[in-house]
Design a protein around this motif. Structure first.
Motif, mmCIF file in Angstrom:
data_model
loop_
_atom_site.group_PDB
_atom_site.id
_atom_site.type_symbol
_atom_site.label_atom_id
_atom_site.label_comp_id
_atom_site.label_asym_id
_atom_site.label_seq_id
_atom_site.Cartn_x
_atom_site.Cartn_y
_atom_site.Cartn_z
ATOM 1 N N GLN A 160 0.839 -1.198 0.000
ATOM 2 C CA GLN A 160 0.000 0.000 0.000
ATOM 3 C C GLN A 160 0.876 1.250 0.000
ATOM 4 N N GLU A 161 1.991 1.183 -0.730
ATOM 5 C CA GLU A 161 2.877 2.335 -0.812
ATOM 6 C C GLU A 161 2.271 3.392 -1.745
ATOM 7 N N ILE A 162 2.420 4.668 -1.382
ATOM 8 C CA ILE A 162 1.867 5.730 -2.227
ATOM 9 C C ILE A 162 2.953 6.686 -2.704
ATOM 10 N N ALA A 163 4.174 6.534 -2.224
ATOM 11 C CA ALA A 163 5.256 7.410 -2.667
ATOM 12 C C ALA A 163 6.583 6.663 -2.589
ATOM 13 N N TYR A 164 7.476 7.006 -3.504
ATOM 14 C CA TYR A 164 8.778 6.356 -3.566
ATOM 15 C C TYR A 164 9.848 7.430 -3.726
ATOM 16 N N ILE A 165 10.924 7.285 -2.996
ATOM 17 C CA ILE A 165 12.062 8.199 -3.130
ATOM 18 C C ILE A 165 13.295 7.371 -3.441
ATOM 19 N N CYS A 166 14.092 7.858 -4.371
ATOM 20 C CA CYS A 166 15.318 7.163 -4.759
ATOM 21 C C CYS A 166 16.520 7.966 -4.253
ATOM 22 N N ILE A 167 17.504 7.264 -3.722
ATOM 23 C CA ILE A 167 18.729 7.901 -3.229
ATOM 24 C C ILE A 167 19.922 7.172 -3.832
ATOM 25 N N LYS A 168 20.824 7.930 -4.408
ATOM 26 C CA LYS A 168 22.067 7.359 -4.928
ATOM 27 C C LYS A 168 23.202 7.780 -4.007
ATOM 28 N N THR A 169 23.943 6.805 -3.488
ATOM 29 C CA THR A 169 25.061 7.092 -2.593
ATOM 30 C C THR A 169 26.356 6.671 -3.274
ATOM 31 N N VAL A 170 27.301 7.584 -3.341
ATOM 32 C CA VAL A 170 28.574 7.312 -4.014
ATOM 33 C C VAL A 170 29.717 7.598 -3.050
ATOM 34 N N VAL A 171 30.902 7.088 -3.430
ATOM 35 C CA VAL A 171 32.113 7.306 -2.646
ATOM 36 C C VAL A 171 33.078 8.121 -3.497
ATOM 37 N N ASP A 205 31.560 9.467 8.638
ATOM 38 C CA ASP A 205 31.708 9.416 7.189
ATOM 39 C C ASP A 205 33.176 9.342 6.787
ATOM 40 N N PRO A 206 33.851 8.230 7.131
ATOM 41 C CA PRO A 206 35.271 8.126 6.785
ATOM 42 C C PRO A 206 35.505 7.996 5.291
ATOM 43 N N ALA A 207 34.500 7.575 4.553
ATOM 44 C CA ALA A 207 34.687 7.307 3.131
ATOM 45 C C ALA A 207 34.243 8.472 2.258
ATOM 46 N N GLU A 208 33.916 9.625 2.869
ATOM 47 C CA GLU A 208 33.460 10.760 2.081
ATOM 48 C C GLU A 208 32.278 10.375 1.193
ATOM 49 N N LEU A 209 31.262 9.829 1.811
ATOM 50 C CA LEU A 209 30.069 9.447 1.061
ATOM 51 C C LEU A 209 29.288 10.689 0.653
ATOM 52 N N ARG A 210 28.644 10.621 -0.507
ATOM 53 C CA ARG A 210 27.781 11.689 -0.986
ATOM 54 C C ARG A 210 26.446 11.078 -1.412
ATOM 55 N N SER A 214 29.685 21.429 -2.161
ATOM 56 C CA SER A 214 30.411 20.656 -1.138
ATOM 57 C C SER A 214 29.505 19.879 -0.195
ATOM 58 N N ARG A 215 28.205 19.996 -0.369
ATOM 59 C CA ARG A 215 27.288 19.342 0.569
ATOM 60 C C ARG A 215 27.333 17.830 0.426
ATOM 61 N N LYS A 216 27.158 17.137 1.561
ATOM 62 C CA LYS A 216 27.098 15.684 1.539
ATOM 63 C C LYS A 216 25.757 15.196 0.988
#
Length: 531
Positions: free
Chosen positions: A297-308, A382-387, A420-422
């Motif tokens: 019964q989901e009505i919204a979806y958000i996608c997040i891409k995380t990179v190093v 955040d030792p790996a500088e994730l964004r 420069s934002r994470k």
């Protein structure tokens, strides 16, 4: 032997015995058993000994019986059992009175059983008492091994570990969040003296005993298993099992709610993975997930891409998996359907908003909450500088492909604009995405017209001022955050903003002027990157 008289009387055939006197001494401990029919037996009695007799040596006078009773008590004997019917038919009242005064247990043994029967029963009871903890420990160990090999429904494996150990437990995450708890202790009591050293500790707390076992993965502490046993004897007997449970828990922590832990999850993940890689069409994707959609019964979806960042790729797998684990256990996301897919050198996360939460939460709030969760986790460690790059909410399942594209546009624009934002939201860069299609000459002319008074100054001064304005707008016109980002005093930022306002002849308190400045700075970057 280490049985109390009260425990011994619960075992057949001693359960047929009758307590004649000295009931207040039933907690006396039986260390051994002896029979007595010789007058000098008291010379050989040891502390903790239970004596069985037919009363042959004391059959002549009650005073001999009284004397025997007193000597047994002085020797710290456990108690005296008499088989009546052969030499005595009843126990004299003066002996009963003395036994009560001394709190010395006096038992009338069942006539139909031999002393050997009763002694054998006590020995068997002692053996059973000593082996029962071993048998219980073996059962726990078998259940732990069975669980390790066949975890079953992993969504309930914290609960399963608690059931196997049969003690109240709590699971603590790396940031001190309580992931699971079955004890009655308050959060303050559980997390006393946090943060802890990553080593095993056992101690007496206000509410009882507590054992804290670190959960280790590749020598890194990913949390703690807390066990609250009833007493220190339990700790001594089951301490090894606590460590085994922690090892199994550590192994499964990284696999909890993994994409392949259930048939439904596997189908969802496989379909999403193929769709995001454009291996199937939107129609095929919806067809493959039709049955699963009926269950949700989901009505919204958000996608997040995380990179190093490129210079940290050596730690890609470890740090992205660590972030995934933190996301899974985060209180806000713990009960939501989340899918985390590893693609090449990044992680794609799909997070859903269930329909039942829609009344309490708007779509905008949902998006802000997701952004806050990622910002919190990346800020803490955040030792790996994730964004992270976050899409706008989508209302149709097929639109998650467009959401992934938004994440990639946000990543591209963020690099292009040297942000420069994470955490970067596509919604904050949507204008940038649109404006990049405007000819560079138009962009340059607009920005130069507004910024010329600054650009005419020397390079060092104009660069510093433009950077301040850029940072000011990037942090939503928040002076304090701007100062922190630039590593300068707040008054320095205020001074620069006043000078910029004076030179550019704009009022930074007016929304329209802020919008013009934001566009000018944005167009300047876009025009510069186009050349």
């Amino acid at each position: 032997m280490n049985l109390t008289i009260e425990e011994a009387l619960q075992n057949y055939p001693l359960s047929r015995a009758r307590i004649v006197a000295g009931a207040e001494g039933l907690n006396r401990v039986i260390k051994s058993v002896n029979t007595m029919d010789a007058p000098d037996v008291t010379d050989w009695i040891k502390a903790g000994e239970m004596v069985f007799t037919t009363a042959f040596a004391i059959k002549d006078t009650p005073e001999d019986f009284l004397n025997l009773l007193q000597k047994l008590n002085d020797s710290n004997a456990a108690g005296l059992g008499i088989k009546l019917g052969r030499y005595w038919n009843e126990i004299p009242q003066i002996v009963i009175n003395e036994a009560n005064r001394l709190h010395f247990p006096l038992l009338e043994l069942p006539y139909e059983f031999t002393f050997a029967d009763q002694m054998s029963a006590l020995i068997e009871m002692e053996i059973e008492k000593n082996t029962r903890p071993l048998q219980d420990a073996l059962t726990i160990q078998k259940n732990l091994v069975r669980f390790a090999l066949q975890p079953g429904d992993s969504e309930h494996y914290f609960e399963r570990i608690g059931e196997i150990l049969s003690h109240p437990i709590a699971i603590i995450g790396t940031r001190g969040q309580i992931l699971y708890n079955t004890c009655s202790w308050s959060e303050e009591e559980i997390l006393k003296d946090w943060p802890w050293n990553p080593r095993y500790t056992k101690k007496r707390a206000t509410n009882g005993w507590i054992c804290a076992v670190p959960l280790l993965q590749e020598e890194n502490c990913i949390g703690y298993l807390l066990i609250m046993p009833d007493n220190s004897n339990t700790i001594q007997k089951e301490e090894v099992l606590f460590h085994q449970a922690a090892e199994i828990l550590s192994f499964h922590m990284d696999r909890f709610q993994d994409d392949y832990q259930s048939i439904d999850s596997y189908h969802w993940t496989l379909a999403i993975d193929r769709y995001l890689q454009r291996k199937i069409s939107p129609e095929q994707f919806l067809e493959q997930t039709r049955a699963l959609q009926a269950q949700t019964q989901e009505i919204a979806y958000i996608c997040i891409k995380t990179v190093v960042s490129s210079h940290q790729l050596y730690s890609l797998s470890k740090d992205l998996r660590k972030l995934r684990r933190e996301l899974i256990y985060h209180p806000y996301l713990q009960h939501k359907k989340c899918y985390h897919l590893f693609h090449n050198e990044h992680m794609i996360s799909i997070i859903t908003l269930p329909e039942q939460e829609r009344k309490q939460l708007t779509i905008i709030d949902f998006s802000d909450q997701i952004s806050s969760v990622f910002e919190e986790l990346l800020h803490d460690n955040d030792p790996a500088e994730l964004r992270c790059y976050i899409s706008k909410p989508k209302y149709n399942l097929a639109d998650i492909l467009a959401a992934k594209d938004e994440c990639e546009h946000a990543e591209h624009l963020s690099e292009k604009l040297n942000l420069s934002r994470k955490i970067t939201l596509f919604s904050n860069l949507e204008f940038n995405y649109i404006f990049q299609h405007i000819p560079a000459t138009v962009l340059s002319q607009f920005s130069t017209n507004l910024l010329r008074p600054l650009l005419d100054k020397n390079v060092e001064y104009s660069t510093e001022m433009i950077k301040t304005l850029d940072t000011f707008l990037e942090h939503e016109a928040n002076v304090t955050e701007t100062a922190q980002a630039l590593y300068v005093h707040r008054n320095t930022v205020l001074y620069r903003l006043d000078k910029a306002s004076e030179l550019l002849e704009i009022d930074l308190k007016k929304v329209s002027h802020l919008m013009q400045l934001k566009l000018a700075l944005l167009f300047r970057k876009l025009a510069k990157d186009s050349n």
